[in-house]
Design an enzyme around this catalytic site. Structure first.
Site, PDB file in Angstrom:
ATOM      1  N   TYR A  67       0.833  -1.282   0.035  1.00 38.77           N
ATOM      2  CA  TYR A  67       0.072   0.082  -0.177  1.00 38.77           C
ATOM      3  C   TYR A  67       1.031   1.283  -0.054  1.00 38.77           C
ATOM      4  O   TYR A  67       0.530   2.323  -0.473  1.00 38.77           O
ATOM      5  CB  TYR A  67      -1.064  -0.161   1.160  1.00 38.77           C
ATOM      6  CG  TYR A  67      -2.189  -0.963   0.965  1.00 38.77           C
ATOM      7  CD1 TYR A  67      -3.170  -0.485  -0.046  1.00 38.77           C
ATOM      8  CD2 TYR A  67      -2.163  -2.303   1.160  1.00 38.77           C
ATOM      9  CE1 TYR A  67      -4.202  -1.364  -0.306  1.00 38.77           C
ATOM     10  CE2 TYR A  67      -3.222  -2.952   0.902  1.00 38.77           C
ATOM     11  CZ  TYR A  67      -4.221  -2.663   0.066  1.00 38.77           C
ATOM     12  OH  TYR A  67      -5.454  -3.476  -0.530  1.00 38.77           O
ATOM     13  N   ASN A 102     -12.672   4.009  -6.270  1.00 42.73           N
ATOM     14  CA  ASN A 102     -11.284   4.220  -6.418  1.00 42.73           C
ATOM     15  C   ASN A 102     -10.714   4.634  -4.956  1.00 42.73           C
ATOM     16  O   ASN A 102     -11.653   5.333  -4.046  1.00 42.73           O
ATOM     17  CB  ASN A 102     -11.088   5.467  -7.267  1.00 42.73           C
ATOM     18  CG  ASN A 102     -11.207   5.154  -8.793  1.00 42.73           C
ATOM     19  OD1 ASN A 102     -11.436   4.125  -8.893  1.00 42.73           O
ATOM     20  ND2 ASN A 102     -11.169   6.185  -9.607  1.00 42.73           N
ATOM     21  N   VAL A 103      -9.677   4.233  -4.693  1.00 44.19           N
ATOM     22  CA  VAL A 103      -9.339   4.743  -3.290  1.00 44.19           C
ATOM     23  C   VAL A 103      -7.928   5.561  -3.364  1.00 44.19           C
ATOM     24  O   VAL A 103      -7.432   5.861  -2.384  1.00 44.19           O
ATOM     25  CB  VAL A 103      -8.680   3.132  -2.542  1.00 44.19           C
ATOM     26  CG1 VAL A 103      -9.745   2.087  -2.238  1.00 44.19           C
ATOM     27  CG2 VAL A 103      -7.467   2.470  -3.568  1.00 44.19           C
ATOM     28  N   HIS A 119     -14.759   1.945  -1.410  1.00 45.89           N
ATOM     29  CA  HIS A 119     -13.622   0.531  -1.019  1.00 45.89           C
ATOM     30  C   HIS A 119     -12.705   1.338  -0.153  1.00 45.89           C
ATOM     31  O   HIS A 119     -11.659   0.776   0.214  1.00 45.89           O
ATOM     32  CB  HIS A 119     -13.029   0.261  -2.409  1.00 45.89           C
ATOM     33  CG  HIS A 119     -14.058  -0.503  -3.142  1.00 45.89           C
ATOM     34  ND1 HIS A 119     -13.940  -0.947  -4.415  1.00 45.89           N
ATOM     35  CD2 HIS A 119     -15.319  -1.249  -2.694  1.00 45.89           C
ATOM     36  CE1 HIS A 119     -14.995  -1.571  -4.936  1.00 45.89           C
ATOM     37  NE2 HIS A 119     -15.530  -1.877  -3.827  1.00 45.89           N
ATOM     38  N   CYS A 146      -1.317   2.589  15.991  1.00 42.65           N
ATOM     39  CA  CYS A 146      -2.569   3.781  16.372  1.00 42.65           C
ATOM     40  C   CYS A 146      -2.045   4.434  17.507  1.00 42.65           C
ATOM     41  O   CYS A 146      -1.225   4.134  18.519  1.00 42.65           O
ATOM     42  CB  CYS A 146      -3.659   2.839  17.033  1.00 42.65           C
ATOM     43  SG  CYS A 146      -4.960   4.000  17.587  1.00 42.65           S
ATOM     44  N   GLY A 186     -15.497   4.480 -16.286  1.00 43.53           N
ATOM     45  CA  GLY A 186     -14.246   3.762 -15.939  1.00 43.53           C
ATOM     46  C   GLY A 186     -14.087   2.725 -15.069  1.00 43.53           C
ATOM     47  O   GLY A 186     -13.176   2.395 -14.249  1.00 43.53           O
ATOM     48  N   THR A 187     -15.211   2.002 -15.025  1.00 40.51           N
ATOM     49  CA  THR A 187     -15.251   0.660 -14.322  1.00 40.51           C
ATOM     50  C   THR A 187     -15.791  -0.492 -15.101  1.00 40.51           C
ATOM     51  O   THR A 187     -16.465  -0.378 -16.032  1.00 40.51           O
ATOM     52  CB  THR A 187     -16.441   1.002 -13.078  1.00 40.51           C
ATOM     53  OG1 THR A 187     -16.485  -0.535 -12.310  1.00 40.51           O
ATOM     54  CG2 THR A 187     -17.671   1.175 -13.532  1.00 40.51           C
ATOM     55  N   SER A 188     -15.047  -1.793 -14.765  1.00 39.32           N
ATOM     56  CA  SER A 188     -15.268  -3.041 -15.396  1.00 39.32           C
ATOM     57  C   SER A 188     -16.737  -3.451 -15.105  1.00 39.32           C
ATOM     58  O   SER A 188     -17.332  -4.610 -15.477  1.00 39.32           O
ATOM     59  CB  SER A 188     -14.392  -3.846 -15.211  1.00 39.32           C
ATOM     60  OG  SER A 188     -13.878  -4.310 -13.814  1.00 39.32           O
ATOM     61  N   ASN A 212     -16.665   4.294 -21.253  1.00 34.70           N
ATOM     62  CA  ASN A 212     -15.566   3.101 -21.046  1.00 34.70           C
ATOM     63  C   ASN A 212     -14.801   3.047 -22.021  1.00 34.70           C
ATOM     64  O   ASN A 212     -15.422   3.191 -23.222  1.00 34.70           O
ATOM     65  CB  ASN A 212     -16.204   1.752 -20.529  1.00 34.70           C
ATOM     66  CG  ASN A 212     -15.159   1.208 -19.686  1.00 34.70           C
ATOM     67  OD1 ASN A 212     -14.258   0.485 -20.284  1.00 34.70           O
ATOM     68  ND2 ASN A 212     -15.552   0.693 -18.530  1.00 34.70           N
TER      69      ASN A 212
END
Ligand code: OAD
Length: 245
Positions: A67, A102-103, A119, A146, A186-188, A212
């Site tokens: 990440y 999207n993240v 997400h 944390c 823009g998404t499958s 798309n």
């Protein structure tokens, strides 16, 4: 195609309540990798090694490292004309909801304020003990903790096998069944439950416009299917909508 772009622009011009669903393709022209394309992340990495609760339990350092790498890519990217048109739409319509899978946080960077991030977000973390969500400052720490309780943090991302935040999902469904027009770009449209949002809109009587690079599972069910780059098609739609700067 020019006719369909004009029809999409006319439909949007007359709409009051608009809901937009985006996926990784919206950020592709910003050079953020998609998931399932030729060079998609899931072509080069195994989700079960990196994006499941089991993977994190097995090897949290590896997951954090992945990440961090993805955040590094996004940090260097800039928003593209597709993000910019979607940001302008937020002030154009009296009711506007942006739902994104999207993240990468690029919609907010482009200026959208009200974003339902289905997400999660690469730049946020969550306490594994108390569930508190916070902005992430990982620095060089391979295993961020944390600041309140010292427990391990995890990426604030919905992994395979996990449920979406019910409050965010409920808002996304509500915006889908109550809009005048639903735009999906823009998404499958493979990952659930996001992929059902346009279908709910359609069933509730809202026309669905799809943008798309290629045809998707949704294409045969939408009212207008526009094939091409979102960063080119969305500005062309915007230009043809009346009363736009
Ligand atoms: P995908 O990688 O599955 O699909 C990207 C879509 O964008 C494809 O349909 C491409 O044809 C299209 N595309 C690529 N470039 C484009 C461009 N310039 N303009 C328009 N379209 C373009 O990505 P998602 O549908 O977002 O989940 O994937 C859904 C979820 O699967 C992601 O949110 C991620 C992944 O596992 C999590 O991370 C939880």
């Amino acid at each position: 195609m020019p006719d369909r772009i004009k029809r999409a622009a006319d439909m949007l011009s007359n709409a009051r309540k608009v809901t937009v669903l985006t996926g990784a393709g919206i950020s592709a022209e910003s050079n953020v990798p998609t998931f399932r394309g030729k060079d998609g992340l899931w072509k080069n990495f195994r989700p079960e090694d990196l994006a499941t609760p089991e993977a994190f339990k097995r090897d949290p350092k590896l997951v954090w490292e992945w990440y961090k790498w993805r955040r590094g890519i996004v940090t260097k990217c800039r928003t593209n004309p597709a993000h910019e048109v979607i940001a302008k739409m937020e002030s154009r319509f009296s009711s506007f909801t942006l739902v994104t899978q999207n993240v990468d946080g690029l919609h907010r960077r482009a200026g959208n304020k009200n974003v339902l991030e289905l997400h999660g977000n690469l730049f946020k973390a969550r306490c594994t003990k108390e569930g508190t969500i916070m902005d992430l400052d990982q620095g060089d720490d391979p295993l961020p903790k944390c600041p309140d309780c010292g427990a391990l943090l995890r990426p604030h991302i919905v992994w395979f096998g996990e449920s979406l935040d019910p409050e965010i999902l409920q808002k996304a469904f509500a915006a889908s069944v109550s809009c005048d027009i639903f735009l999906v770009a823009g998404t499958s449209a493979i990952v659930q439950p996001a992929a059902t949002l346009p279908l709910y809109a359609r069933q509730s009587g809202a026309p669905v416009i799809e943008v798309n690079l290629e045809r998707t599972a949704l294409s045969s069910m939408v009212n207008i299917s526009l094939t091409g780059k979102a960063g080119e098609i969305l500005p062309r739609i915007w230009e043809q909508m009346g009363d736009c700067e």
